[in-house]
Design a protein around this motif. Structure first.
Motif, mmCIF file in Angstrom:
data_model
loop_
_atom_site.group_PDB
_atom_site.id
_atom_site.type_symbol
_atom_site.label_atom_id
_atom_site.label_comp_id
_atom_site.label_asym_id
_atom_site.label_seq_id
_atom_site.Cartn_x
_atom_site.Cartn_y
_atom_site.Cartn_z
ATOM 1 N N GLY A 1 -19.738 -81.424 9.188
ATOM 2 C CA GLY A 1 -20.570 -81.547 10.395
ATOM 3 C C GLY A 1 -21.885 -80.799 10.327
ATOM 4 N N VAL A 2 -22.285 -80.345 9.144
ATOM 5 C CA VAL A 2 -23.547 -79.610 9.035
ATOM 6 C C VAL A 2 -24.586 -80.472 8.330
ATOM 7 C CG1 VAL A 2 -24.671 -77.589 8.017
ATOM 8 C CG2 VAL A 2 -22.435 -77.351 9.094
ATOM 9 N N GLY A 3 -25.616 -80.881 9.067
ATOM 10 C CA GLY A 3 -26.702 -81.677 8.511
ATOM 11 C C GLY A 3 -27.864 -80.790 8.112
ATOM 12 N N PRO A 4 -28.985 -81.387 7.665
ATOM 13 C CA PRO A 4 -30.123 -80.585 7.186
ATOM 14 C C PRO A 4 -30.671 -79.590 8.211
ATOM 15 C CG PRO A 4 -30.610 -82.952 7.066
ATOM 16 C CD PRO A 4 -29.213 -82.826 7.560
ATOM 17 N N LYS A 5 -30.794 -80.008 9.472
ATOM 18 C CA LYS A 5 -31.376 -79.125 10.485
ATOM 19 C C LYS A 5 -30.454 -77.940 10.783
ATOM 20 C CE LYS A 5 -35.422 -80.472 11.912
ATOM 21 N NZ LYS A 5 -36.580 -79.608 12.098
ATOM 22 N N ASP B 1 -9.637 -63.925 7.742
ATOM 23 C CA ASP B 1 -10.905 -63.228 7.503
ATOM 24 C C ASP B 1 -12.030 -64.233 7.285
ATOM 25 O OD1 ASP B 1 -12.433 -60.891 7.185
ATOM 26 O OD2 ASP B 1 -12.401 -61.158 5.009
ATOM 27 N N LEU B 2 -11.726 -65.312 6.573
ATOM 28 C CA LEU B 2 -12.740 -66.343 6.332
ATOM 29 C C LEU B 2 -13.135 -67.024 7.644
ATOM 30 C CD1 LEU B 2 -14.467 -68.000 4.400
ATOM 31 C CD2 LEU B 2 -12.511 -69.488 3.988
ATOM 32 N N ILE B 3 -12.127 -67.331 8.491
ATOM 33 C CA ILE B 3 -12.413 -67.959 9.782
ATOM 34 C C ILE B 3 -13.306 -67.031 10.611
ATOM 35 C CG2 ILE B 3 -11.378 -68.734 11.964
ATOM 36 C CD1 ILE B 3 -8.919 -69.631 10.321
ATOM 37 N N GLU B 4 -12.947 -65.740 10.607
ATOM 38 C CA GLU B 4 -13.717 -64.739 11.359
ATOM 39 C C GLU B 4 -15.158 -64.665 10.825
ATOM 40 O OE1 GLU B 4 -14.177 -62.960 14.427
ATOM 41 O OE2 GLU B 4 -12.139 -63.656 14.024
ATOM 42 N N ALA B 5 -15.301 -64.708 9.504
ATOM 43 C CA ALA B 5 -16.625 -64.575 8.877
ATOM 44 C C ALA B 5 -17.543 -65.744 9.256
ATOM 45 C CB ALA B 5 -16.486 -64.481 7.361
ATOM 46 N N PRO C 1 -24.699 -69.403 13.754
ATOM 47 C CA PRO C 1 -25.066 -69.802 15.118
ATOM 48 C C PRO C 1 -24.347 -71.092 15.521
ATOM 49 C CG PRO C 1 -26.838 -70.314 13.588
ATOM 50 C CD PRO C 1 -25.828 -69.527 12.816
ATOM 51 N N GLY C 2 -23.805 -71.097 16.731
ATOM 52 C CA GLY C 2 -23.171 -72.305 17.253
ATOM 53 C C GLY C 2 -21.788 -72.580 16.693
ATOM 54 N N VAL C 3 -21.196 -71.605 16.016
ATOM 55 C CA VAL C 3 -19.865 -71.811 15.444
ATOM 56 C C VAL C 3 -18.831 -71.012 16.243
ATOM 57 C CG1 VAL C 3 -18.410 -71.463 13.407
ATOM 58 C CG2 VAL C 3 -20.736 -72.329 13.145
ATOM 59 N N GLY C 4 -17.964 -71.726 16.962
ATOM 60 C CA GLY C 4 -16.895 -71.090 17.730
ATOM 61 C C GLY C 4 -15.610 -71.052 16.933
ATOM 62 N N PRO C 5 -14.503 -70.602 17.536
ATOM 63 C CA PRO C 5 -13.248 -70.453 16.802
ATOM 64 C C PRO C 5 -12.737 -71.752 16.161
ATOM 65 C CG PRO C 5 -12.984 -69.772 19.114
ATOM 66 C CD PRO C 5 -14.405 -70.159 18.938
ATOM 67 N N THR D 1 -14.454 -74.537 15.317
ATOM 68 C CA THR D 1 -15.327 -74.995 14.227
ATOM 69 C C THR D 1 -15.143 -74.114 12.996
ATOM 70 O OG1 THR D 1 -16.904 -75.598 15.931
ATOM 71 C CG2 THR D 1 -17.705 -75.640 13.687
ATOM 72 N N ALA D 2 -15.021 -72.789 13.217
ATOM 73 C CA ALA D 2 -14.840 -71.869 12.098
ATOM 74 C C ALA D 2 -13.550 -72.213 11.344
ATOM 75 C CB ALA D 2 -14.786 -70.430 12.610
ATOM 76 N N GLN D 3 -12.501 -72.538 12.110
ATOM 77 C CA GLN D 3 -11.222 -72.902 11.506
ATOM 78 C C GLN D 3 -11.359 -74.191 10.692
ATOM 79 O OE1 GLN D 3 -7.807 -72.457 14.258
ATOM 80 N NE2 GLN D 3 -7.256 -74.502 13.611
ATOM 81 N N ARG D 4 -12.081 -75.166 11.266
ATOM 82 C CA ARG D 4 -12.271 -76.437 10.575
ATOM 83 C C ARG D 4 -13.047 -76.230 9.276
ATOM 84 N NH1 ARG D 4 -15.412 -81.446 11.432
ATOM 85 N NH2 ARG D 4 -16.833 -80.311 12.793
ATOM 86 N N MET D 5 -14.080 -75.369 9.326
ATOM 87 C CA MET D 5 -14.878 -75.104 8.132
ATOM 88 C C MET D 5 -14.030 -74.444 7.050
ATOM 89 S SD MET D 5 -18.406 -73.697 9.836
ATOM 90 C CE MET D 5 -19.684 -74.874 10.335
ATOM 91 N N ALA D 6 -13.242 -73.431 7.455
ATOM 92 C CA ALA D 6 -12.425 -72.699 6.485
ATOM 93 C C ALA D 6 -11.434 -73.643 5.805
ATOM 94 C CB ALA D 6 -11.697 -71.557 7.170
#
Lengths: 199, 199
Positions: free
Chosen positions: B19-23, A9-13, A18-22, A24-29
């Motif tokens: 990977g998220v900078g100020p912009k 759910d977090l990956i999906e959220a 903008p600019g976040v694909g599957p 990147t979302a996984q890496r962020m989560a």
């Protein structure tokens, strides 16, 4: 195999950004879950606070949680110049030049009949009301140099022809530091037509 | 000029993402505020739910909000093979190959004395306990092919020498679809040393 429901759910959220694909979302989560839970809590609180409380400045329509934004409530600004922009980030860009000390009006978009965005959605009635009721002598149309931005600027200029206000448009031309060789034809034509005397 | 406090705070909060900078943070904040407040609320809830409830699987240490993760609670998996990985995303990668049906153990990192990460932080005591108490016949070390990953794999292999368990390491070699010309020397040397008979 998939990750556990809360992780999925977090990956999906994250995909709403903008600019976040599957991937990147996984890496962020996983970054937040493995290394920065405090950051996750902070981001969560900042998101809900901003989404609930940030509205529009009642005067210039920029995003702000206060009734009047920082600039509209600043009494040291020139009241005779008004600059029309498409978005709050454009406002920051103009402010950062340090070359303008007047007021702003933020359309929060541009005219776009295809998307059903008309004059009412851009708060143009409010803009015209402000122009009629105050001592503004110059209106600077600083919408983006795109087809929609130009159309919006021309529409506004057309609508206030009857008022005694000087209406200007930001200059088109070659960007500072650019090379003529790489500038597109349209821009170069504008730069030639808008040439200025040096002496 | 700066944006209003809640907007500034949101922009700042986005900076915790990799990977998220100020912009980019600014673009994310304005995208959500201008166009997707529902997405912002959803992301906020997903973040707080995941940050509060996601812990580690008590058996394989992967991230999961359940006591046992999906794979550890699946009774159809081979119990005699165990694959050691560095992170939950590696687990997904191995699962997606479809070529492995055993159990996993996720280290959630690798040995790194410089960062103060030792055997205890990787749950190695738990791994050794599991190896001693169950009927595992093969331990596949699938840590990353980096200096730290190799060191971690060798450390584990060294520690369980006394057990009657076959310890293997995933093969190094040329990637499928790659071209020899662009493969680095170390990888090519490994690929030659690990050559296999075709007939």
């Amino acid at each position: 195999m998939s990750f556990s429901p809360l992780i999925q759910d977090l990956i999906e959220a994250f995909r709403c950004l903008p600019g976040v694909g599957p991937k990147t979302a996984q890496r962020m989560a996983f970054h937040l879950l493995e290394r920065d839970r405090d950051g996750a809590e902070h981001l969560s609180q900042a998101l809900v606070a901003a989404a609930e409380k940030v509205g529009h400045c009642s005067r210039c329509r920029t995003l702000s949680e206060a009734e009047l934004c920082e600039i509209c409530s600043d009494t040291r600004r020139d009241v005779d110049k008004l600059c029309v922009l498409e978005s709050p980030v454009d406002m920051l860009a103009v402010e950062q030049t340090g070359g303008f000390n007047g007021g702003y009006f933020v359309l929060m978009g541009h005219l776009s009949p295809i998307d059903g965005i008309g004059p009412d959605d851009l708060g143009l009635d409010k803009l015209f009301e402000r122009l009629e009721s105050s001592q503004i002598s110059e209106l600077i149309l600083a919408t983006n140099p795109t087809v929609e931005g130009e159309a919006t600027a021309h529409f506004i200029a057309e609508q206030i022809k009857h008022l005694d206000i000087k209406v200007t448009r930001i200059a088109h031309g070659v960007p500072v530091g650019g090379e003529l060789e790489y500038v597109d034809g349209g821009t170069l034509a504008h730069a030639l037509a808008g040439r200025r005397a040096l002496n």
